[in-house]
Enzyme design. Structure first.
Site, PDB file in Angstrom:
ATOM      1  N   SER A 183       0.842  -1.188   0.000  1.00 36.16           N
ATOM      2  CA  SER A 183       0.000   0.000   0.000  1.00 36.16           C
ATOM      3  C   SER A 183       0.884   1.247   0.000  1.00 36.16           C
ATOM      4  O   SER A 183       2.073   1.192   0.285  1.00 36.16           O
ATOM      5  CB  SER A 183      -0.912  -0.008   1.223  1.00 36.16           C
ATOM      6  OG  SER A 183      -1.812  -1.100   1.165  1.00 36.16           O
ATOM      7  N   GLY A 184       0.266   2.383  -0.330  1.00 35.59           N
ATOM      8  CA  GLY A 184       1.016   3.617  -0.403  1.00 35.59           C
ATOM      9  C   GLY A 184       1.228   4.116  -1.817  1.00 35.59           C
ATOM     10  O   GLY A 184       1.808   5.184  -2.023  1.00 35.59           O
ATOM     11  N   HIS A 185       0.747   3.312  -2.819  1.00 35.59           N
ATOM     12  CA  HIS A 185       0.920   3.680  -4.226  1.00 35.59           C
ATOM     13  C   HIS A 185      -0.412   4.040  -4.881  1.00 35.59           C
ATOM     14  O   HIS A 185      -0.504   4.071  -6.111  1.00 35.59           O
ATOM     15  CB  HIS A 185       1.554   2.524  -5.002  1.00 35.59           C
ATOM     16  CG  HIS A 185       2.817   2.006  -4.414  1.00 35.59           C
ATOM     17  ND1 HIS A 185       3.892   2.821  -4.116  1.00 35.59           N
ATOM     18  CD2 HIS A 185       3.186   0.754  -4.045  1.00 35.59           C
ATOM     19  CE1 HIS A 185       4.875   2.082  -3.607  1.00 35.59           C
ATOM     20  NE2 HIS A 185       4.460   0.832  -3.547  1.00 35.59           N
ATOM     21  N   HIS A 192       9.203   3.426  -3.538  1.00 33.49           N
ATOM     22  CA  HIS A 192       9.177   2.990  -2.145  1.00 33.49           C
ATOM     23  C   HIS A 192       9.964   3.925  -1.235  1.00 33.49           C
ATOM     24  O   HIS A 192      10.423   3.526  -0.167  1.00 33.49           O
ATOM     25  CB  HIS A 192       9.723   1.568  -2.017  1.00 33.49           C
ATOM     26  CG  HIS A 192       8.867   0.542  -2.664  1.00 33.49           C
ATOM     27  ND1 HIS A 192       9.081   0.099  -3.948  1.00 33.49           N
ATOM     28  CD2 HIS A 192       7.764  -0.106  -2.214  1.00 33.49           C
ATOM     29  CE1 HIS A 192       8.154  -0.795  -4.255  1.00 33.49           C
ATOM     30  NE2 HIS A 192       7.350  -0.933  -3.227  1.00 33.49           N
TER      31      HIS A 192
END
Length: 330
Positions: A54-56, A218
């Site tokens: 997650s985070g994208h 990342h």
């Protein structure tokens, strides 16, 4: 730390609950961390399954829907999903026509999707895999052996998803996905580092007045640090880095992608410079997409992805799509 969260430990689950509330056309399994098309499995159609840390966002969950992915598996922030998620997703969406795993080239993703493919095949599911490795900035990094998978993931998921939607067989959908990946290259630039919820501070030190060339998604630093450059100078550097490797002989799709914290005002201005460079280099642009699609939390910056296309790939790109993050023609 200034983040719109409760606690770092529940940030992914909280986001999935919110996604479920906003998108009833999806089946969001918060406990098992799987996002599905509500109508899956779709009879006679190849299923596309992807995923990653997650985070994208909107990658990958925001690309689940008609014309694109059938399922997505979100991991923890910047952490690969686990094989059980992928096997559960494959079993839920397999109509008997097979499942294509779309995997970004990061070590954890590759290992876990490989294991999941073996487990799924043990359950009688036919699985094919395509590795996305489009980043030209570095050959190896903290997260990869070989090139990283970045913006071309969107092109692979959209174009292969359109082929699957037409009912094309698994072998053909896989071949199209490989063609797209082989025809695409990316380069990214950071104006600031991102901050993960767990760390609560920037993932690397980027002093004021400097930028990082060749970053990944990342929060890892790039290949070169320079004093701040203008949009024009960044476009020259990024596009030339892509063209040096791609050398297109036919029109391209252009993705001008924000890394999460770059406003559209800046992205459209940057796109103007990207288009200028492509024009000066004699590269015709068939279609352009501008926005935040393959992000890195709150990182300021942008990436450029170019994908050389023929008539079939362009037709599949233009085909209708209806997802939370990408929608046209429906």
């Amino acid at each position: 730390m200034r983040m719109l969260i409760n606690v770092a430990e529940t940030v992914v689950a909280d986001a999935l609950r919110g996604m479920a509330a906003a998108h009833p056309e999806l089946n969001v399994d918060v406990d098992n961390r799987v996002i599905l098309r509500r109508d899956a499995p779709v009879a006679g159609k190849v299923a596309l399954v992807s995923g990653g840390g997650s985070g994208h966002e909107p990658l990958h969950g925001g690309f689940v829907g008609p014309g694109m992915l059938t399922a997505a598996c979100p991991g923890e922030v910047f952490t690969s999903p686990v094989p059980d998620q992928m096997v559960r997703a494959a079993a839920a969406v397999d109509s008997g026509a097979g499942v294509l795993f779309i995997v970004k080239n990061y070590t954890g993703d590759v290992l876990n999707f490989d294991m999941a493919a073996e487990l799924a095949e043990d359950e009688g599911i036919q699985v094919a895999k395509v590795l996305v490795n489009d980043d030209v900035a570095v050959v190896d990094s903290l997260y990869t052996a070989g090139r990283r998978g970045t913006g071309a993931t969107l092109f692979v998921e959209k174009i292969a998803g359109a082929a699957a939607e037409e009912g094309q067989p698994l072998e053909r959908v896989e071949a199209i996905a490989r063609q797209v990946n082989g025809s695409a290259r990316s380069f990214g630039v950071a104006l600031s580092a991102c901050s993960t919820p767990a760390k609560g501070s920037p993932t690397f030190d980027l002093p004021a007045g400097e930028l990082e060339l060749g970053i990944g998604i990342h929060g890892e630093p790039g290949r070169e640090r320079r004093p701040m450059m203008t949009s024009r100078e960044i476009a020259d550097f990024a596009v030339d880095a892509v063209l040096e490797d791609l050398n297109p002989t036919s029109p391209v799709l252009a993705l001008v992608n924000g890394m999460g914290a770059t406003p559209l005002l800046e992205l459209y201005g940057f796109n103007a410079e990207v288009q200028r460079v492509l024009g000066e280099r004699g590269v015709p642009v068939a279609r352009t997409l501008v926005g935040n699609y393959v992000t890195s939390l709150d990182m300021a910056g942008a990436s450029v992805t170019l994908c050389q296309v023929d008539e079939e790939l362009l037709r599949l790109w233009d085909a209708p799509v209806s997802t939370a993050g990408l929608r046209w023609g429906m």
